[in-house]
Every structure is written in structure tokens, then in C-alpha cells.
Enzyme design. Sequence first.
Site, mmCIF file in Angstrom:
data_model
loop_
_atom_site.group_PDB
_atom_site.id
_atom_site.type_symbol
_atom_site.label_atom_id
_atom_site.label_comp_id
_atom_site.label_asym_id
_atom_site.label_seq_id
_atom_site.Cartn_x
_atom_site.Cartn_y
_atom_site.Cartn_z
ATOM 1 N NE ARG A 176 -1.957 0.645 4.017
ATOM 2 C CZ ARG A 176 -1.480 1.417 4.939
ATOM 3 N NH1 ARG A 176 -0.228 1.139 5.514
ATOM 4 N NH2 ARG A 176 -2.201 2.401 5.469
ATOM 5 N NE ARG A 180 -0.451 10.130 7.656
ATOM 6 C CZ ARG A 180 0.624 10.373 8.267
ATOM 7 N NH1 ARG A 180 0.667 11.663 8.449
ATOM 8 N NH2 ARG A 180 1.122 9.429 9.069
ATOM 9 N NE ARG A 259 16.361 -2.638 0.475
ATOM 10 C CZ ARG A 259 16.134 -1.391 1.187
ATOM 11 N NH1 ARG A 259 16.934 -0.523 0.917
ATOM 12 N NH2 ARG A 259 15.066 -1.464 2.047
ATOM 13 N NE ARG A 290 17.067 7.792 5.917
ATOM 14 C CZ ARG A 290 16.443 7.549 6.930
ATOM 15 N NH1 ARG A 290 15.182 8.063 7.283
ATOM 16 N NH2 ARG A 290 16.759 6.499 7.676
ATOM 17 C CD GLU A 313 19.546 6.306 5.333
ATOM 18 O OE1 GLU A 313 19.686 7.044 6.345
ATOM 19 O OE2 GLU A 313 18.943 5.409 5.226
ATOM 20 C CE1 TYR A 361 14.332 -1.873 10.187
ATOM 21 C CE2 TYR A 361 11.976 -1.792 10.742
ATOM 22 C CZ TYR A 361 13.233 -1.197 10.806
ATOM 23 O OH TYR A 361 13.402 -0.235 11.219
ATOM 24 C CG ASP A 363 10.294 -0.102 13.761
ATOM 25 O OD1 ASP A 363 11.135 0.452 13.255
ATOM 26 O OD2 ASP A 363 8.995 0.133 13.025
HETATM 27 P P1 FDA Z 1 20.832 -5.511 16.626
HETATM 28 O O1 FDA Z 1 21.341 -5.576 15.337
HETATM 29 O O2 FDA Z 1 20.632 -4.107 17.291
HETATM 30 O O3 FDA Z 1 21.737 -6.248 17.485
HETATM 31 C C1 FDA Z 1 22.369 -7.373 17.360
HETATM 32 C C2 FDA Z 1 23.959 -7.547 17.911
HETATM 33 O O4 FDA Z 1 24.255 -8.618 17.974
HETATM 34 C C3 FDA Z 1 24.921 -6.360 17.467
HETATM 35 O O5 FDA Z 1 25.275 -5.533 18.337
HETATM 36 C C4 FDA Z 1 25.969 -7.468 16.820
HETATM 37 O O6 FDA Z 1 27.236 -6.769 16.894
HETATM 38 C C5 FDA Z 1 25.697 -8.622 17.620
HETATM 39 N N1 FDA Z 1 26.299 -9.702 17.158
HETATM 40 C C6 FDA Z 1 25.948 -9.985 15.802
HETATM 41 N N2 FDA Z 1 26.891 -11.370 15.504
HETATM 42 C C7 FDA Z 1 27.718 -11.536 16.606
HETATM 43 C C8 FDA Z 1 28.604 -12.355 17.215
HETATM 44 N N3 FDA Z 1 28.760 -13.473 16.064
HETATM 45 N N4 FDA Z 1 29.007 -12.384 18.283
HETATM 46 C C9 FDA Z 1 28.809 -11.403 19.078
HETATM 47 N N5 FDA Z 1 27.886 -10.433 18.747
HETATM 48 C C10 FDA Z 1 27.345 -10.424 17.551
HETATM 49 N N6 FDA Z 1 13.808 0.756 14.852
HETATM 50 C C11 FDA Z 1 13.065 1.892 15.238
HETATM 51 O O7 FDA Z 1 12.026 1.614 16.059
HETATM 52 N N7 FDA Z 1 12.769 3.115 14.907
HETATM 53 C C12 FDA Z 1 13.652 3.657 13.909
HETATM 54 O O8 FDA Z 1 13.901 5.049 13.396
HETATM 55 C C13 FDA Z 1 14.689 2.542 13.507
HETATM 56 N N8 FDA Z 1 15.540 3.140 12.528
HETATM 57 C C14 FDA Z 1 16.636 2.032 11.941
HETATM 58 C C15 FDA Z 1 17.392 2.748 10.851
HETATM 59 C C16 FDA Z 1 18.202 1.414 10.278
HETATM 60 C C17 FDA Z 1 19.383 2.211 9.305
HETATM 61 C C18 FDA Z 1 18.299 0.187 10.797
HETATM 62 C C19 FDA Z 1 19.230 -0.887 10.311
HETATM 63 C C20 FDA Z 1 17.393 -0.267 11.938
HETATM 64 C C21 FDA Z 1 16.592 0.812 12.491
HETATM 65 N N9 FDA Z 1 15.674 0.542 13.439
HETATM 66 C C22 FDA Z 1 14.769 1.452 13.802
HETATM 67 C C23 FDA Z 1 15.571 -0.893 13.815
HETATM 68 C C24 FDA Z 1 16.324 -1.083 15.298
HETATM 69 O O9 FDA Z 1 17.796 -0.871 14.858
HETATM 70 C C25 FDA Z 1 16.196 -2.782 15.634
HETATM 71 O O10 FDA Z 1 14.971 -2.673 16.130
HETATM 72 C C26 FDA Z 1 17.069 -2.943 16.850
HETATM 73 O O11 FDA Z 1 18.287 -2.863 16.074
HETATM 74 C C27 FDA Z 1 16.753 -4.759 17.052
HETATM 75 O O12 FDA Z 1 17.660 -4.997 17.848
HETATM 76 P P2 FDA Z 1 18.400 -6.508 17.966
HETATM 77 O O13 FDA Z 1 18.711 -6.711 19.441
HETATM 78 O O14 FDA Z 1 17.389 -7.358 17.480
HETATM 79 O O15 FDA Z 1 19.463 -6.118 16.592
#
Ligand code: FDA
Length: 385
Positions: A176, A180, A259, A290, A313, A361, A363
Amino acid sequence: MSTPDLLIVGSGLFGLTIAERAVAEHGAKVTLIDRRPHLGGNAYSEADPVTGIEVHKYGAHLFHTSNPRVWEYVNGFTDFTGYRHTVYTTHQGVVYPMPINLGTVNQFFRAAYTPDEARALITEQAGELAGTDPENLDEKGISLIGRPLYEAFIKNYTGKQWQTDPKELPASIISRLPVRYTYNNRYFNDTHEGLPTQGYTAWLERMADNPNIEVQLETDYFDASQPLNKDAVRGNIPVVYTGPIDRYFDYQQGELGWRTIDLETEHLEVGDFQGTSVMNYADAEVPYTRIIEPRHFHPERDYPTDRTVIQREYSRFAESGDEPYYPINSGSDRETLLAYRELADAEPRTLFGGRLGTYQYLDMHMAIGSALSMADNKLPDLLRA
Ligand code: FDA
């Protein structure tokens, strides 16, 4: 070092929430490892060394949720400012409000349509492909909002995000495209929204601030030279793993597609570069998607008035070694994921969670919400096993 009751791989919001719950609800001793030099995962932020402005190191992070449990939970660690996110987009030298709303429509068509008139116009324009089944993203976009708005605001922006002509992209990427028919240009519709008053890192560190949580940074689960590595731990200690699921299984079923983004930081000797936190660039000629100007995330702070920092970005497909950010989720990715899920279900004393561990993905509020569910439903058995 004593053996922990629970090892958590990854100190993002998922891992931090599990760590905090395991200690608070089960009195567990937890070790939290992360391969990065800081905790917090992608939500981590730090003060820009030149301006002192808080910069979101891995891309703009805006907190929003309509989940009352998550909102109450996060407020245990931080207060939130009253920040309300808005986004603007530049198209052919003119700035428009996003998401597409009555203001965007009227500015674009240089008109003063009422909501009903604007709705009738967009419905008529969207009827261009009536009776056909959209075969690609281009056709889908036109059938949702009509060619003029689609081509101005969606086509090239999406093309840049995917580095692919939208005619070559599957229609399924968008289900979608909301328009608005009011002047409301608040980006999020959630009940709660704001930014952590003292910054993300203060919030994230508070979650791990407990003598029963030991944080080990620059520690990779797959590095055989560190004691809590996969071969040593597997089946012996309960583990919550939040790293990439394909990496865990040595990519034996193939690599999942992601990505990523590149952020180009620039310091400028002006107090305010663009007057807002996020400006999209909708045209193909501008290579970035952006520009983020982080000072606008905290208008309440006393930031310098003669300097600012911006981040351009760029979006592209991740290659090996890149930070995986957004799952591509193609048909073959979904098949590969199913194969990994079967392997994950059979993995002894190990739960997979978070955005990398589930290839989804999420948030921030979703990552926290799903960690709270895991803590309710699966953690007690994992700790007992
Ligand atoms: P996250 O990726 O944060 O943590 C995983 C960790 O595991 C990392 O620190 C990594 O280093 C570690 N790791 C991986 N492999 C490992 C290994 N082998 N040994 C040790 N450590 C290891 N959300 C939102 O609500 N509002 C927003 O505006 C945004 N904006 C946004 C922008 C961008 C560019 C991205 C990519 C993401 C967002 N998000 C977001 C999403 C947000 O980043 C997401 O919800 C959280 O990162 C999720 O947390 P996790 O713990 O799942 O993963």
C-alpha cells in the site's frame, strides 16, 4: 571467570531485554557478548567529536510504539522527550511534506483541493491501469496513487533504495502507499513517541547495569580463541543468539540477502543546514536517499549555534562483511530461511531472536516486545534445561 547461567550473543535491544528479564525474574547470572566495541546494537548513539551533537551511528532511530507493555517497560530505563517525527522530501528543487498528504497533493498540483476533491483526483489517476494485474513495482505504484505522484515521490526514491529500476522490482515490495487526505504530516501514528532524554546509549547501558550482567565487548561468538565460543558452549550453557542465523550455521543452506546503508558524515560551519531532521531526496540525479541532521532530534538541547553535522544516507545491497540492515526477503530468501529455522529448532539449549536471528525487520519496540514474549514463554524452560 565463572560459567554463566545464560549466555546472550548480541547486546542490541533484543539481547539487553532478555538479559534484564533473566536477572530480574530468574535471578540468573548472565554474560552478554558483542563483537562490536560498544553495547546497544544498531540503536547505539554517541556524541559527535566535533560538535557534541548526539549522532545515531547506524542510522536515524526514532522510538515509537502503541504497545502499552513495551512503553511501560522502556520507561523503567529512560524518560522520553516530546519529539514528534516529520519527514520532508525534495523533488526538482521544491520541498514537500511526507508521507503524501493533502499538503503534498495541493502543493504538487498547485491547487486547493478539499479532501474529497483530492481523493477523487487520485482515484481517477490511479485508474490508469484499471483492470490489469500489476506486473512490477512501477505498475503497482501507479495503480495505488496514480502516475504523477508515484513518479515524483516514489519511483526514483525506491529505485535508489534498491539500486534497481522499479520496472525490474516485484510488485510485492509495496502492498500500500498511504495518501492522507488531511494536512497531518506526523510520520508515525503510534500512541507513544519520543527520543530518550539522555540519549540512546544512557538508556541501553542502564538496561545492562546490574552486577549479575557481565558485558564482554569485542567478543565474537565464532572466535575459537575466546572461552565462550560456539564450540565450547553449544549444548553446555543455555544461549540466546541474536546474530545472523545463516552465519550461525556456517551458511550451509546459503546466504540470506540483505540491504545495507552507507552514511557519509560532513561537518558544516552553519548553525542549521536544513531546518529539519530528515530530508529525503526523491530524484534519481541525487545519489543519496536522504540527509539526516541529528541536531533536530533534540531541539531542547544546548547545541552549538555555529556548527552542525549531517549524514548523507546511501542504500545498496549488502556484500559479505557489510552490516546487514534490511532483509531483502525474496522468494529464495524465504525458502532458505525455512531451512535455517528447522536447524534452529533442533539446536540444543539455544534460542534465536532479534532481527538478525530471525531475519526480520523489527522496529525497536517490536524487538523489545518479542524479547519480552520470549522471556515469558521460552526463557523459563531454557534456564531449567
Ligand atoms: P541489533 O542488530 O541491534 O543487535 C544485534 C547485535 O548482535 C549487534 O550489536 C551485533 O554486533 C551482535 N552480534 C552479531 N553477531 C555476533 C557475534 N557473532 N558475536 C557477538 N555479537 C554478535 N527502529 C525503530 O524503532 N525506529 C527507527 O527509526 C529505526 N531506524 C533504523 C534504522 C536503520 C538503518 C536500521 C538498520 C534499523 C533501524 N531500526 C529502527 C531498527 C532497530 O535498529 C532494531 O529494532 C534493533 O536494532 C533490533 O535489535 P536487535 O537486538 O534485534 O539487533
